[in-house]
Design a protein around this motif. Sequence first.
Motif, PDB file in Angstrom:
ATOM      1  N   LEU A   8       0.829  -1.200   0.000  1.00 24.67           N
ATOM      2  CA  LEU A   8       0.000   0.000   0.000  1.00 24.67           C
ATOM      3  C   LEU A   8       0.871   1.261   0.000  1.00 24.67           C
ATOM      4  O   LEU A   8       0.530   2.254  -0.656  1.00 24.67           O
ATOM      5  N   ALA A   9       1.979   1.215   0.741  1.00 26.06           N
ATOM      6  CA  ALA A   9       2.898   2.358   0.739  1.00 26.06           C
ATOM      7  C   ALA A   9       3.491   2.578  -0.649  1.00 26.06           C
ATOM      8  O   ALA A   9       3.693   3.720  -1.077  1.00 26.06           O
ATOM      9  N   ARG A  10       3.750   1.489  -1.358  1.00 27.65           N
ATOM     10  CA  ARG A  10       4.281   1.597  -2.723  1.00 27.65           C
ATOM     11  C   ARG A  10       3.258   2.255  -3.649  1.00 27.65           C
ATOM     12  O   ARG A  10       3.615   3.108  -4.468  1.00 27.65           O
ATOM     13  N   PHE A  11       1.998   1.892  -3.515  1.00 24.20           N
ATOM     14  CA  PHE A  11       0.961   2.514  -4.344  1.00 24.20           C
ATOM     15  C   PHE A  11       0.914   4.022  -4.092  1.00 24.20           C
ATOM     16  O   PHE A  11       0.795   4.822  -5.029  1.00 24.20           O
ATOM     17  N   GLU A  25      -0.691   2.160 -13.767  1.00 22.30           N
ATOM     18  CA  GLU A  25      -1.108   0.759 -13.948  1.00 22.30           C
ATOM     19  C   GLU A  25       0.107  -0.167 -13.970  1.00 22.30           C
ATOM     20  O   GLU A  25       0.154  -1.180 -13.261  1.00 22.30           O
ATOM     21  N   ARG A  26       1.100   0.214 -14.764  1.00 27.45           N
ATOM     22  CA  ARG A  26       2.279  -0.644 -14.930  1.00 27.45           C
ATOM     23  C   ARG A  26       3.076  -0.745 -13.634  1.00 27.45           C
ATOM     24  O   ARG A  26       3.504  -1.838 -13.229  1.00 27.45           O
ATOM     25  N   MET A  27       3.280   0.382 -12.960  1.00 31.03           N
ATOM     26  CA  MET A  27       4.073   0.390 -11.736  1.00 31.03           C
ATOM     27  C   MET A  27       3.356  -0.337 -10.599  1.00 31.03           C
ATOM     28  O   MET A  27       3.989  -1.049  -9.806  1.00 31.03           O
ATOM     29  N   CYS A  28       2.045  -0.172 -10.516  1.00 30.09           N
ATOM     30  CA  CYS A  28       1.281  -0.901  -9.494  1.00 30.09           C
ATOM     31  C   CYS A  28       1.306  -2.402  -9.786  1.00 30.09           C
ATOM     32  O   CYS A  28       1.438  -3.216  -8.863  1.00 30.09           O
ATOM     33  N   VAL A  85       2.659  -5.381  -7.381  1.00 32.33           N
ATOM     34  CA  VAL A  85       1.826  -6.530  -7.038  1.00 32.33           C
ATOM     35  C   VAL A  85       2.549  -7.834  -7.373  1.00 32.33           C
ATOM     36  O   VAL A  85       2.569  -8.777  -6.577  1.00 32.33           O
ATOM     37  N   GLU A  86       3.168  -7.885  -8.556  1.00 37.18           N
ATOM     38  CA  GLU A  86       3.870  -9.094  -8.957  1.00 37.18           C
ATOM     39  C   GLU A  86       5.071  -9.351  -8.042  1.00 37.18           C
ATOM     40  O   GLU A  86       5.372 -10.508  -7.713  1.00 37.18           O
ATOM     41  N   ALA A  87       5.733  -8.284  -7.611  1.00 31.21           N
ATOM     42  CA  ALA A  87       6.842  -8.445  -6.666  1.00 31.21           C
ATOM     43  C   ALA A  87       6.333  -9.009  -5.349  1.00 31.21           C
ATOM     44  O   ALA A  87       6.984  -9.868  -4.728  1.00 31.21           O
ATOM     45  N   ALA A  88       5.158  -8.562  -4.904  1.00 26.73           N
ATOM     46  CA  ALA A  88       4.579  -9.077  -3.661  1.00 26.73           C
ATOM     47  C   ALA A  88       4.223 -10.554  -3.794  1.00 26.73           C
ATOM     48  O   ALA A  88       4.472 -11.365  -2.895  1.00 26.73           O
ATOM     49  N   VAL A  89       3.655 -10.902  -4.942  1.00 24.53           N
ATOM     50  CA  VAL A  89       3.275 -12.296  -5.182  1.00 24.53           C
ATOM     51  C   VAL A  89       4.499 -13.213  -5.170  1.00 24.53           C
ATOM     52  O   VAL A  89       4.467 -14.330  -4.652  1.00 24.53           O
ATOM     53  N   LEU A  90       5.609 -12.711  -5.743  1.00 24.53           N
ATOM     54  CA  LEU A  90       6.813 -13.531  -5.882  1.00 24.53           C
ATOM     55  C   LEU A  90       7.772 -13.418  -4.693  1.00 24.53           C
ATOM     56  O   LEU A  90       8.740 -14.195  -4.609  1.00 24.53           O
ATOM     57  N   SER A  91       7.510 -12.516  -3.778  1.00 25.21           N
ATOM     58  CA  SER A  91       8.489 -12.222  -2.719  1.00 25.21           C
ATOM     59  C   SER A  91       8.799 -13.423  -1.836  1.00 25.21           C
ATOM     60  O   SER A  91       9.911 -13.533  -1.292  1.00 25.21           O
ATOM     61  N   ASP A 109      11.457  -7.052  -5.011  1.00 32.20           N
ATOM     62  CA  ASP A 109      11.413  -5.920  -4.085  1.00 32.20           C
ATOM     63  C   ASP A 109      10.107  -5.149  -4.273  1.00 32.20           C
ATOM     64  O   ASP A 109       9.927  -4.439  -5.262  1.00 32.20           O
ATOM     65  N   VAL A 110       9.187  -5.288  -3.306  1.00 35.33           N
ATOM     66  CA  VAL A 110       7.890  -4.623  -3.402  1.00 35.33           C
ATOM     67  C   VAL A 110       8.061  -3.106  -3.372  1.00 35.33           C
ATOM     68  O   VAL A 110       7.359  -2.368  -4.071  1.00 35.33           O
ATOM     69  N   ALA A 111       8.976  -2.616  -2.575  1.00 36.94           N
ATOM     70  CA  ALA A 111       9.156  -1.169  -2.407  1.00 36.94           C
ATOM     71  C   ALA A 111       9.560  -0.469  -3.688  1.00 36.94           C
ATOM     72  O   ALA A 111       9.285   0.724  -3.868  1.00 36.94           O
ATOM     73  N   THR A 112      10.201  -1.185  -4.591  1.00 40.49           N
ATOM     74  CA  THR A 112      10.591  -0.593  -5.877  1.00 40.49           C
ATOM     75  C   THR A 112       9.830  -1.210  -7.048  1.00 40.49           C
ATOM     76  O   THR A 112       9.895  -0.700  -8.168  1.00 40.49           O
TER      77      THR A 112
END
Length: 481
Positions: free
Chosen positions: A24-27, A407-410, A414-420, A470-473
Motif C-alpha cells: 500500500l505504501a508503494r501505491f 497501472e504498470r508500476m502498481c 503486485v507481482e513483486a509481492a506475489v513472488l516475494s 522488491d515490493v518497495a521498488t
Amino acid sequence: MPQRQISLAPADATTSDTLRETLLARFAAIRAELGVSEEFTPEVTAEAEAVASSPPDLPERDETAVPFITVDPATSMDLDQAMHLERDGDGYRVRYAIADVPAFVAAGGAIDAEARRRGQTIYCPDKRVPLHPTVVSEGAASLLPGQVRPAFVWDMRLDAEGEGTSAEVYRAMVRSVERFDYVDVQAQVDAGTSDERWVLLREVGERRIRQEQLRGGASLPMPEQEVHLGDDGDFTLEFRPPRTVEEWNAQISLLTGMAAADMMLHARVGILRTMPEAEQGAVARFRRQAKALGAPWPAEQGYGDFLRSLDRANPKHLALIYDATSLFRGAAYTPFDGDVPEQVEQAAVADAYAHVTAPLRRLVDRFGLVICESISRGDDVPGWVREALPKVPELMKESDRVAGAAERMCADAVEAAVLSARVGQTFSAVVVDRDDRGLELQLLDVPVVARAKGTAELGATVEARLESADVATGQVRFVVA
C-alpha cells in the motif's frame, strides 16, 4: 480494449500485514511520483459544491417516465450510463443515458481547468483518484437509482441483425429505477431468467458481437488481475474471467461510440479515437506468447476470432487475453474541423469510433457529447468546444501516460509481492521477446511476464531463477539458468 484492473482481496491473515502495508505504501509512492493529486483545491471544491446543489444548466425535456437501469461493478458510485432496451418491430430500440457533465462543469471554470489538468480518473489497486470532485462525480451528476438527473440520451434503432439504422442524441432529465451489478445480473442469466431486460441485453449484445466479428473487430473485455492473501500469509495472483454480461454491456457502449463517430464524420467536426493495425513485430511476439501458454494462434485465423476462441476459465488463456494489449499500440485522439482525417478507424473496433460514454471519468467524452448533441439538434458546435478540440489530444495523451504508468508500476509492485516469498526458486518460462536489455519471459505457472538476464532463443522454454523481488521498488530480477 479497456484498461486492465487490479484488485486487492481482503486480508484474513495477520502474518503478512507488513508486506501488505509495504504494498500500500508503494501505491501511495507511485501516485506521488507521478504527480497524481488526490485532493482538490478549495476553489474547485467550492465550485463543485455550488453547482451540485444548484446546477446552472438543466435540460427542459423530461424522460423520467423511461425506466432506465444501470449495470456496473458493485462498488462504483460514479455511474456514467443507464440504459433501456425494447423491441422495435423485428429489431430493437436502445436508449442509453449518459451523465450530463457539461450541466455541472462550466467551460473556463475551476472544475474545467482541473479536469483538463487531470484528464481522467486514475485507478490503483487500493483506490481511484477521480477526474471530478466526488460531490459531482459520485453525487449530483451520477445516475444513481431513484434520482432525477440530467443526461445526454442516445436513442438508437437496430435491425433484426443488430445493425444500427438510426441514432439521435438529446439532453433530458432521466431517472434510473434500479441499480444492478455484474455479479447479480450474471447469476440471473445463468439461472435462465425470463426478465425481459436481461433477455434483451443478451439478444442485442450477441447480435452486436456478431456484427463485430463480421467487421473483424476484437474489443473483448479485459480479465481483472486479482491479488489474494491466503491463510498461510502468501500472496497469489489470479485472473478473473470477464463475465458474459460485461461483454454484452460493453457492446452497448461500443454501439454508441460508433454512432457518435458517424455523426462527427458526417458533420466534418469532432474527435475520434483512432488506432492503426498492429505492427508485425508485436504480432510475432504475441504469437510466441500464445504458443508458450499452450494456445497457438493459427496463421489463417483472424485476431478477434482467435481471442474469442480462448477458454476464459483457463488461467493461461486469461493471461494471454491480458497480454493482448501488446497489440493495441498507437491509439490516439484525432480531432478535425472541416477536413476529415486520413486515419479514422480504431483497429480493435474495426470501424470509426469516438469516446462519449464515460464523461465522469474521462475528459474527452464531455466534448464529444456536446458535439454530437449539437449535430443531432442541427445547431453549430459551440465555440468553446471547437476552440478546445486541438488541445484535447495532448491533454489526453499526458493523462494516458500517467494512467498507464500508474497501472504498470502498481502491477510491478503486485507481482513483486506475489513472488516475494519465492526468491531463490526456479520457474519454467518461455522467451517471448529479447533486446539489448535482456530477455522477456512468460512464466508458465504464474501469470507474470518478467525481464531476465541471460541468453536464449526466441520461443525457447527455459528455467529461470528468481534472484530478488522488491515490493518497495516493484523490481523483480530473474536469471536464466
